[in-house]
Design an enzyme around this catalytic site. Structure first.
Site, PDB file in Angstrom:
ATOM      1  N   LYS A  49       0.736  -0.986  -0.448  1.00 18.90           N
ATOM      2  CA  LYS A  49      -0.121  -0.271   0.002  1.00 18.90           C
ATOM      3  C   LYS A  49       1.221   1.207   0.383  1.00 18.90           C
ATOM      4  O   LYS A  49       0.240   2.126  -0.879  1.00 18.90           O
ATOM      5  CB  LYS A  49      -0.693  -0.293   1.567  1.00 18.90           C
ATOM      6  CG  LYS A  49      -1.954  -1.439   0.911  1.00 18.90           C
ATOM      7  CD  LYS A  49      -2.582  -1.548   2.363  1.00 18.90           C
ATOM      8  CE  LYS A  49      -3.638  -2.599   2.497  1.00 18.90           C
ATOM      9  NZ  LYS A  49      -4.763  -3.016   2.915  1.00 18.90           N
ATOM     10  N   GLN A  93      -4.628  -1.340   9.579  1.00 15.18           N
ATOM     11  CA  GLN A  93      -5.363  -2.661   8.880  1.00 15.18           C
ATOM     12  C   GLN A  93      -5.950  -4.524   9.529  1.00 15.18           C
ATOM     13  O   GLN A  93      -5.306  -4.029  10.994  1.00 15.18           O
ATOM     14  CB  GLN A  93      -3.372  -3.534   8.546  1.00 15.18           C
ATOM     15  CG  GLN A  93      -3.464  -4.842   7.685  1.00 15.18           C
ATOM     16  CD  GLN A  93      -4.006  -4.947   6.049  1.00 15.18           C
ATOM     17  OE1 GLN A  93      -3.466  -3.761   5.982  1.00 15.18           O
ATOM     18  NE2 GLN A  93      -4.396  -5.615   6.090  1.00 15.18           N
ATOM     19  N   ASP A 116     -11.280   2.121   3.182  1.00 11.69           N
ATOM     20  CA  ASP A 116     -11.366   0.663   2.986  1.00 11.69           C
ATOM     21  C   ASP A 116     -13.069   1.058   3.217  1.00 11.69           C
ATOM     22  O   ASP A 116     -14.107  -0.444   2.612  1.00 11.69           O
ATOM     23  CB  ASP A 116     -11.376   0.269   4.226  1.00 11.69           C
ATOM     24  CG  ASP A 116      -9.836  -0.304   4.457  1.00 11.69           C
ATOM     25  OD1 ASP A 116      -9.654  -1.314   3.271  1.00 11.69           O
ATOM     26  OD2 ASP A 116      -9.709  -0.636   6.083  1.00 11.69           O
TER      27      ASP A 116
HETATM   28  N1  GUN Z   1      -7.352  -7.319   5.288  1.00  9.58           N
HETATM   29  C1  GUN Z   1      -7.308  -8.089   4.475  1.00  9.58           C
HETATM   30  N2  GUN Z   1      -7.806  -6.995   3.780  1.00  9.58           N
HETATM   31  C2  GUN Z   1      -7.966  -5.703   4.400  1.00  9.58           C
HETATM   32  C3  GUN Z   1      -8.152  -4.885   3.865  1.00  9.58           C
HETATM   33  O1  GUN Z   1      -9.132  -4.505   2.602  1.00  9.58           O
HETATM   34  N3  GUN Z   1      -8.696  -3.607   4.490  1.00  9.58           N
HETATM   35  C4  GUN Z   1      -7.354  -3.393   5.674  1.00  9.58           C
HETATM   36  N4  GUN Z   1      -7.785  -2.297   6.529  1.00  9.58           N
HETATM   37  N5  GUN Z   1      -7.674  -4.891   5.944  1.00  9.58           N
HETATM   38  C5  GUN Z   1      -7.646  -6.427   5.863  1.00  9.58           C
END
Ligand code: GUN
Length: 280
Positions: A49, A93, A116
């Site tokens: 990211k 996350q 998200d």
């Molecule tokens: N963990 C696995 N996929 C995601 C996601 O799309 N966003 C976040 N914040 N955590 C994750």
């Protein structure tokens, strides 16, 4: 043999568009990513990211907090970021350590910075089609289909998996675009028969190579959201690619399919959030 839908290629195109827009902006969009603990997969995702932000010219901040972090400390950080002008998107996350409630943490993020789209305000908005952001993975799937000129309207779409992150919003986005949608899960009776009805099959169950060729209607579009390891520890999806590509009309690979699209959509959401915050 099925056409391979390259999420890698499409994501590069999306990122190039975002980069071009960002270059014209005086104030750069900013994304804060918070990771708590040492989950190895999460560490990889978070690094990707941050790399994505760099590629398009965003400001990127990564907060790496120890496993022992208390809810109050995390809460304090999110509250600061909520009012930080440099930061337009906040992503925590998941998964979080067991002693911290994911629901309570998500609820703390200002909905207009919730890139998200996990906050109840944003999930609610998806139900009515009146949203600021779409959740990144389902949005990435829809963008891939659009790029390949695959319309979902009137099609029989089957989503396997009912998570809040992928399955449920995926079904809703397809419904919003006039598909006939079936959501299947671990208690579904006759899963294979349901899947064999699908013109478009989206699989998000987290089970390596679970969906084999006999689950596929000849010519169907197969979208694999899985990120698993096979018996040799090699990255693979929920779909048995080698078998299924002989039957499907189009298929996404793993890696290089949905994964890169998820990051591209996160960047797209962050750009939207920056514009929402008045950055030009
Ligand atoms: N963990 C696995 N996929 C995601 C996601 O799309 N966003 C976040 N914040 N955590 C994750």
């Amino acid at each position: 043999m099925a056409e391979i839908i390259s999420g890698k290629e499409i994501s590069e195109k999306v990122k190039a568009e975002i980069k071009a827009e960002t270059e014209k902006m005086k104030e750069k969009p900013g994304l804060a990513v918070i990771i708590v603990g040492e989950d190895p997969a999460s560490k990889v995702y978070v690094n990707n990211k941050a790399k994505g932000c760099e590629q398009v010219g965003f400001l990127s901040r990564v907060y790496r907090l120890p496993e022992s972090t208390r809810f109050e400390e995390l809460s304090e950080l999110i509250k600061q970021l909520n009012t930080d002008r440099e930061i337009d998107g906040i992503l925590v996350q998941l998964p979080l350590p067991k002693h911290i409630s994911e629901k309570e943490v998500i609820n703390l993020i200002t909905p207009t910075k919730d890139v998200d789209a996990f906050h109840p305000v944003n999930t609610g908005r998806i139900m009515t089609g009146d949203y600021y952001f779409l959740p990144c993975t389902p949005a990435g799937v829809m963008r891939m289909l659009r790029e390949k000129k695959i319309s979902v309207a009137g099609k029989k779409c089957v989503v396997v998996g009912r998570s809040n992150i992928v399955g449920k919003p995926q079904a809703m986005l397809m419904l919003n675009e006039s598909a006939t949608v079936t959501v299947c899960h671990s208690k579904t009776v006759n899963l294979k028969e349901e899947c064999r009805q699908a013109d478009i099959l989206v699989v998000a169950i987290g089970k390596a190579k679970f969906i084999t060729a006999d689950y596929i209607k000849p010519g169907a579009v197969v979208i694999d959201v899985g990120m698993d390891r096979d018996e040799n520890g090699k990255l693979c999806g929920d779909v048995d690619f080698e078998g299924v590509e002989k039957v499907a009309g189009a298929i996404t690979p793993v890696p290089g399919g949905v994964g890169p699209m998820t990051i591209a959509m996160l960047l797209s959401n962050t750009l939207t959030a920056a514009k929402y915050a008045g950055k030009k």
